[in-house]
Write an enzyme that holds these catalytic residues in place. Sequence first.
Site, PDB file in Angstrom:
ATOM      1  N   THR A  20       0.798  -1.212   0.082  1.00  0.00           N
ATOM      2  CA  THR A  20      -0.089   0.051   0.136  1.00  0.00           C
ATOM      3  C   THR A  20       0.943   1.121   0.025  1.00  0.00           C
ATOM      4  OG1 THR A  20      -0.081   0.051   2.506  1.00  0.00           O
ATOM      5  CG2 THR A  20      -1.929  -1.207   1.133  1.00  0.00           C
ATOM      6  N   ASP A  21       0.215   2.419  -0.392  1.00  0.00           N
ATOM      7  CA  ASP A  21       0.867   3.525  -0.438  1.00  0.00           C
ATOM      8  C   ASP A  21       0.600   4.442   0.710  1.00  0.00           C
ATOM      9  OD1 ASP A  21      -1.722   4.469  -0.980  1.00  0.00           O
ATOM     10  OD2 ASP A  21      -1.232   4.992  -3.000  1.00  0.00           O
ATOM     11  N   ALA A  22       0.921   5.855   0.830  1.00  0.00           N
ATOM     12  CA  ALA A  22       0.319   6.660   2.124  1.00  0.00           C
ATOM     13  C   ALA A  22      -1.023   6.894   2.209  1.00  0.00           C
ATOM     14  CB  ALA A  22       1.100   8.011   1.771  1.00  0.00           C
TER      15      ALA A  22
END
Length: 150
Positions: A21-23
């Site tokens: 996942t990203d931020a």
Amino acid sequence: MRAQNELAPFAHRCRVYYEDTDAGGVVYYVNYLKFMERARTERLRHLGFSQSQLAEQDLLFVVHSSEARYLAPARLDDELRVTAHVSELGRASLRFTQQVWREPDQTLLCEGQFLIAAVRAETFKPRAIPPALRDAFVADVSGNQSNAGE
């Protein structure tokens, strides 16, 4: 949501981990390509071939080109089903049509096409797909077509 291919393509199941996942808490776009790569590798394994075994026979598969469309986000802990359907089988190449679905709500998240070239491990020059592997792909596609009505 799009209709799934009636041939019931090979599917690999995986789960979204924190590292995917990203931020924003959603799967980073390039990780869908990784999920699809794993499904193609598992498709080979399903047919009785491993990447390391093929490399020993002077055969590597490399991505020639790719195309992806992102339709909805996957999130941490989602269970995914990643399909890998051979839509074209050439002398020295394969075209895969792939989809990433979220289970259990059956939401199509991403779809793509990948042209995969067969090359010699030492020179990266094109080479023919070995007859045994070609026959395995043909038999698998034919088997899926005959089972489509079940």
